[in-house]
Motif scaffolding. Structure first.
Motif, PDB file in Angstrom:
ATOM      1  N   ALA A  17      17.679 -34.323 -15.098  1.00  0.00           N
ATOM      2  CA  ALA A  17      17.144 -35.648 -15.608  1.00  0.00           C
ATOM      3  C   ALA A  17      16.769 -35.430 -17.173  1.00  0.00           C
ATOM      4  N   CYS A  18      16.199 -34.514 -17.472  1.00  0.00           N
ATOM      5  CA  CYS A  18      15.800 -34.041 -18.878  1.00  0.00           C
ATOM      6  C   CYS A  18      17.168 -34.163 -19.663  1.00  0.00           C
ATOM      7  N   SER A  19      18.178 -33.383 -19.139  1.00  0.00           N
ATOM      8  CA  SER A  19      19.394 -33.186 -19.950  1.00  0.00           C
ATOM      9  C   SER A  19      19.810 -34.389 -20.150  1.00  0.00           C
ATOM     10  N   VAL A  20      20.030 -35.090 -19.363  1.00  0.00           N
ATOM     11  CA  VAL A  20      20.647 -36.348 -18.933  1.00  0.00           C
ATOM     12  C   VAL A  20      20.091 -37.607 -20.374  1.00  0.00           C
ATOM     13  N   GLN A  21      18.575 -37.423 -20.130  1.00  0.00           N
ATOM     14  CA  GLN A  21      17.764 -38.137 -21.362  1.00  0.00           C
ATOM     15  C   GLN A  21      18.097 -37.588 -22.640  1.00  0.00           C
ATOM     16  N   ALA A  22      18.357 -36.381 -22.768  1.00  0.00           N
ATOM     17  CA  ALA A  22      18.312 -35.967 -24.080  1.00  0.00           C
ATOM     18  C   ALA A  22      19.839 -36.184 -24.439  1.00  0.00           C
ATOM     19  N   GLU A  23      20.894 -36.249 -23.736  1.00  0.00           N
ATOM     20  CA  GLU A  23      22.342 -36.689 -24.082  1.00  0.00           C
ATOM     21  C   GLU A  23      22.143 -37.945 -24.558  1.00  0.00           C
ATOM     22  N   ASP A  24      21.508 -38.892 -23.657  1.00  0.00           N
ATOM     23  CA  ASP A  24      21.394 -40.427 -24.285  1.00  0.00           C
ATOM     24  C   ASP A  24      20.861 -40.379 -25.384  1.00  0.00           C
ATOM     25  N   ARG A  25      20.125 -39.715 -25.577  1.00  0.00           N
ATOM     26  CA  ARG A  25      19.249 -39.898 -26.751  1.00  0.00           C
ATOM     27  C   ARG A  25      19.870 -39.364 -28.205  1.00  0.00           C
ATOM     28  N   LEU A  26      20.615 -38.425 -27.939  1.00  0.00           N
ATOM     29  CA  LEU A  26      21.598 -38.030 -29.213  1.00  0.00           C
ATOM     30  C   LEU A  26      22.588 -39.343 -29.708  1.00  0.00           C
ATOM     31  N   GLU A  27      23.180 -40.098 -28.602  1.00  0.00           N
ATOM     32  CA  GLU A  27      23.960 -40.932 -29.050  1.00  0.00           C
ATOM     33  C   GLU A  27      23.193 -42.286 -29.474  1.00  0.00           C
ATOM     34  N   HIS A  28      21.925 -42.458 -29.543  1.00  0.00           N
ATOM     35  CA  HIS A  28      21.190 -43.359 -29.839  1.00  0.00           C
ATOM     36  C   HIS A  28      21.321 -43.852 -31.326  1.00  0.00           C
ATOM     37  N   TYR A  29      20.423 -42.751 -32.056  1.00  0.00           N
ATOM     38  CA  TYR A  29      20.497 -42.840 -33.571  1.00  0.00           C
ATOM     39  C   TYR A  29      20.788 -41.439 -34.117  1.00  0.00           C
ATOM     40  N   GLN A  30      21.407 -41.408 -35.202  1.00  0.00           N
ATOM     41  CA  GLN A  30      21.645 -39.980 -35.811  1.00  0.00           C
ATOM     42  C   GLN A  30      20.534 -39.663 -36.689  1.00  0.00           C
ATOM     43  N   GLY A  31      19.994 -40.607 -37.407  1.00  0.00           N
ATOM     44  CA  GLY A  31      19.129 -40.258 -38.523  1.00  0.00           C
ATOM     45  C   GLY A  31      19.748 -39.681 -39.826  1.00  0.00           C
ATOM     46  N   LYS A  32      19.239 -39.606 -40.905  1.00  0.00           N
ATOM     47  CA  LYS A  32      19.809 -39.153 -42.057  1.00  0.00           C
ATOM     48  C   LYS A  32      20.002 -37.608 -41.828  1.00  0.00           C
ATOM     49  N   PRO A  33      21.078 -36.890 -42.290  1.00  0.00           N
ATOM     50  CA  PRO A  33      20.998 -35.415 -42.070  1.00  0.00           C
ATOM     51  C   PRO A  33      19.963 -34.799 -42.844  1.00  0.00           C
ATOM     52  N   ALA A  34      19.937 -33.582 -42.677  1.00  0.00           N
ATOM     53  CA  ALA A  34      19.099 -32.733 -43.244  1.00  0.00           C
ATOM     54  C   ALA A  34      19.791 -31.239 -43.446  1.00  0.00           C
ATOM     55  N   ASP A  35      21.107 -31.332 -44.015  1.00  0.00           N
ATOM     56  CA  ASP A  35      21.645 -29.983 -44.513  1.00  0.00           C
ATOM     57  C   ASP A  35      21.135 -29.108 -45.147  1.00  0.00           C
ATOM     58  N   THR A  36      20.374 -29.369 -46.025  1.00  0.00           N
ATOM     59  CA  THR A  36      19.642 -28.454 -47.161  1.00  0.00           C
ATOM     60  C   THR A  36      18.183 -28.776 -47.118  1.00  0.00           C
ATOM     61  N   LEU A  37      17.446 -28.084 -47.524  1.00  0.00           N
ATOM     62  CA  LEU A  37      15.924 -27.829 -47.633  1.00  0.00           C
ATOM     63  C   LEU A  37      15.739 -29.099 -48.553  1.00  0.00           C
ATOM     64  N   GLU A  38      16.535 -29.442 -49.891  1.00  0.00           N
ATOM     65  CA  GLU A  38      16.419 -30.225 -50.863  1.00  0.00           C
ATOM     66  C   GLU A  38      16.456 -31.787 -50.119  1.00  0.00           C
ATOM     67  N   GLN A  39      17.530 -31.848 -49.411  1.00  0.00           N
ATOM     68  CA  GLN A  39      17.864 -33.034 -48.476  1.00  0.00           C
ATOM     69  C   GLN A  39      16.696 -33.491 -47.453  1.00  0.00           C
ATOM     70  N   ALA A  40      16.125 -32.257 -46.828  1.00  0.00           N
ATOM     71  CA  ALA A  40      15.156 -32.668 -45.902  1.00  0.00           C
ATOM     72  C   ALA A  40      13.999 -32.988 -46.589  1.00  0.00           C
ATOM     73  N   VAL A  41      13.411 -32.268 -47.759  1.00  0.00           N
ATOM     74  CA  VAL A  41      12.393 -32.733 -48.421  1.00  0.00           C
ATOM     75  C   VAL A  41      12.413 -34.084 -48.873  1.00  0.00           C
ATOM     76  N   ALA A  42      13.660 -34.270 -49.427  1.00  0.00           N
ATOM     77  CA  ALA A  42      13.794 -35.841 -49.757  1.00  0.00           C
ATOM     78  C   ALA A  42      13.574 -36.764 -48.756  1.00  0.00           C
TER      79      ALA A  42
END
Length: 128
Positions: A17-42
């Motif tokens: 059940a938890c894994s199904v919830q996690a899969e559903d959540r991934l498709e809900h919103y992506q959010g802005k990426p944080a590929d670098t530390l600079e991007q994450a801090v911003a």
């Protein structure tokens, strides 16, 4: 005895059940990426600024929807920052141990790498 098998299945069903919830959540919103530390801090700084404004006063249903969406960007930023903090801790420990044993090259090299991360984190400090 007939109850043992169904009871043994409960942890498996809960995990599924938890894994199904996690899969559903991934498709809900992506959010802005944080590929670098600079991007994450911003993203963290900008996201916190917006979240603070949304939480001032009465929170509408539209505000709740935006908070929900914004939380994905903040989670991405925190995930990247947490990874970098682990690296930062390792580098500081290298500096610490090398300073005890007078290993100047290690202190300087690990110290430079430490500050590459630390200075990036400090940039977000004054922007809030």
């Amino acid at each position: 005895m007939t109850f043992k098998r169904p009871l043994m299945m409960l942890p498996l069903l809960a995990a599924l059940a938890c894994s199904v919830q996690a899969e559903d959540r991934l498709e809900h919103y992506q959010g802005k990426p944080a590929d670098t530390l600079e991007q994450a801090v911003a993203n963290f700084t900008e996201g916190n600024r917006e979240l603070r404004k949304l939480l001032e006063g009465e929170v509408t249903s539209a505000d709740l929807a935006r908070v929900h969406e914004l939380s994905y960007t903040l989670e991405n930023a925190l995930g990247k920052m947490n990874k970098e903090m682990k690296v930062l801790a390792v580098l500081l420990e290298q500096v610490h141990l090398a300073s005890e044993t007078a290993k100047t090259e290690t202190v300087q090299g690990s110290g430079r790498a430490y500050f590459e991360i630390a200075e990036t984190l400090q940039l977000g400090e004054g922007e809030q």
